[in-house]
Design a protein around this motif. Structure first.
Motif, mmCIF file in Angstrom:
data_model
loop_
_atom_site.group_PDB
_atom_site.id
_atom_site.type_symbol
_atom_site.label_atom_id
_atom_site.label_comp_id
_atom_site.label_asym_id
_atom_site.label_seq_id
_atom_site.Cartn_x
_atom_site.Cartn_y
_atom_site.Cartn_z
ATOM 1 N N ARG A 127 -1.054 2.049 0.997
ATOM 2 C CA ARG A 127 -2.466 1.671 0.875
ATOM 3 C C ARG A 127 -2.877 0.741 2.017
ATOM 4 O O ARG A 127 -3.944 0.896 2.622
ATOM 5 C CB ARG A 127 -2.703 0.994 -0.470
ATOM 6 N N GLY A 128 -2.039 -0.243 2.318
ATOM 7 C CA GLY A 128 -2.348 -1.154 3.409
ATOM 8 C C GLY A 128 -2.431 -0.441 4.748
ATOM 9 O O GLY A 128 -3.291 -0.749 5.578
ATOM 10 N N ALA A 129 -1.538 0.540 4.955
ATOM 11 C CA ALA A 129 -1.568 1.305 6.207
ATOM 12 C C ALA A 129 -2.850 2.119 6.315
ATOM 13 O O ALA A 129 -3.454 2.198 7.392
ATOM 14 C CB ALA A 129 -0.346 2.219 6.288
ATOM 15 N N THR B 93 7.227 -0.130 6.492
ATOM 16 C CA THR B 93 6.259 -1.180 6.799
ATOM 17 C C THR B 93 4.910 -0.543 7.092
ATOM 18 O O THR B 93 4.832 0.613 7.532
ATOM 19 C CB THR B 93 6.674 -2.021 8.020
ATOM 20 N N GLY B 94 3.866 -1.314 6.853
ATOM 21 C CA GLY B 94 2.538 -0.818 7.173
ATOM 22 C C GLY B 94 2.371 -0.549 8.655
ATOM 23 O O GLY B 94 1.770 0.454 9.050
ATOM 24 N N GLU B 95 2.932 -1.436 9.494
ATOM 25 C CA GLU B 95 2.826 -1.257 10.949
ATOM 26 C C GLU B 95 3.506 0.035 11.394
ATOM 27 O O GLU B 95 2.990 0.768 12.239
ATOM 28 C CB GLU B 95 3.447 -2.456 11.669
ATOM 29 N N GLN C 190 -2.771 0.866 -8.939
ATOM 30 C CA GLN C 190 -2.456 0.643 -7.523
ATOM 31 C C GLN C 190 -3.681 0.772 -6.625
ATOM 32 O O GLN C 190 -3.563 0.704 -5.402
ATOM 33 C CB GLN C 190 -1.376 1.643 -7.067
ATOM 34 N N ASN D 46 2.225 -6.116 17.280
ATOM 35 C CA ASN D 46 2.800 -5.414 16.133
ATOM 36 C C ASN D 46 3.575 -4.185 16.579
ATOM 37 O O ASN D 46 4.658 -3.883 16.081
ATOM 38 C CB ASN D 46 1.700 -5.002 15.149
ATOM 39 N N GLN E 124 1.678 0.369 -2.337
ATOM 40 C CA GLN E 124 0.839 -0.678 -1.766
ATOM 41 C C GLN E 124 1.001 -0.755 -0.249
ATOM 42 O O GLN E 124 0.042 -1.054 0.477
ATOM 43 C CB GLN E 124 1.162 -2.026 -2.407
ATOM 44 N N THR E 125 2.206 -0.489 0.243
ATOM 45 C CA THR E 125 2.408 -0.446 1.690
ATOM 46 C C THR E 125 1.624 0.704 2.299
ATOM 47 O O THR E 125 0.992 0.562 3.360
ATOM 48 C CB THR E 125 3.904 -0.313 2.025
ATOM 49 N N ASP F 257 -5.689 1.332 5.012
ATOM 50 C CA ASP F 257 -6.764 0.378 5.302
ATOM 51 C C ASP F 257 -6.793 0.011 6.782
ATOM 52 O O ASP F 257 -7.864 -0.270 7.332
ATOM 53 C CB ASP F 257 -6.580 -0.896 4.470
ATOM 54 N N ASP F 258 -5.623 0.014 7.426
ATOM 55 C CA ASP F 258 -5.534 -0.382 8.836
ATOM 56 C C ASP F 258 -5.655 0.794 9.804
ATOM 57 O O ASP F 258 -5.622 0.600 11.019
ATOM 58 C CB ASP F 258 -4.199 -1.091 9.103
#
Length: 206
Positions: A99-101, A193-195, A136, A34, A96-97, A103-104
């Protein structure tokens, strides 16, 4: 010679250990893949902001009426998202992006602050802001700062943000500031991007 039952137990333990090692190696490989797929400039996934550009001084209230100042955000990196509560496309996707980041990003709750700043003061009310965060799944993870146009305009200007209007769509930017209150990198919506967020947050809050 070991009893058959003990032999089976040892084989099972060995297989579990092999599976655990394989899982760790796979996770490391995925992270490296990634990261290597990101287009980095000077080590950053986001676009670098002007040198030494500070987060502007402000005093605003969040969706729950709590006062938030720029000074109170010092000490941790901050993710700033410019959003409005009735947005149906870019803002939900942007949040949401983020939020995903989070989480990671291990330990994000203790390492990073997330601040949404209204770009539509005429329509962003505390109730709508609360509803947006709930929808969200960012209640407790993000503060949505509200204010009058006069209060928010200096903030928009300092971050180079176009607010929402009938004629123009707002600048759906996400900006990362460091723990000293300096803007470091920004992500336009189409480059978010989340990455990329995780990569740059790891640099700011290792």
């Amino acid at each position: 010679m070991l009893p058959a039952r003990l032999q089976l137990a040892l084989i099972a333990l060995t297989l579990c250990a092999v599976a655990a090692v394989a899982g760790v190696l796979l996770a490391q490989r995925t992270h490296l893949e990634n990261t290597s797929s990101l287009q980095l400039t000077n080590g950053w996934a986001g676009a670098q902001r002007p040198d030494h550009q500070p987060v502007p001084a402000f005093t605003l209230r969040d969706q729950d009426g709590k006062t938030v100042t720029s000074a109170s955000l010092r000490g941790k990196p901050v993710v700033f998202a410019f959003i409005y509560s009735t947005c149906r496309d870019t803002c939900p996707a942007q949040v949401q992006t983020i939020r995903g980041a989070l989480d990671d990003f291990p330990g994000s709750a203790d390492k990073v602050r997330v601040i949404g700043i209204s770009v539509d003061p005429a329509n962003d009310t505390p109730k709508r802001a609360q509803s947006f965060l709930l929808k969200q799944q960012m209640t407790g993870r993000m503060q949505f700062l509200l204010g009058s146009r006069a209060q928010l305009k200096p903030v928009w200007d300092a971050f180079a943000i176009q607010p929402q209007s009938k004629a123009l769509e707002h600048s759906a930017h996400t900006v990362l500031a460091d723990a000293d209150g300096v803007q470091r990198v920004g992500f336009p919506f189409d480059h978010l991007t989340g990455e990329g967020l995780v990569h740059d947050l790891e640099r700011l809050a290792p």
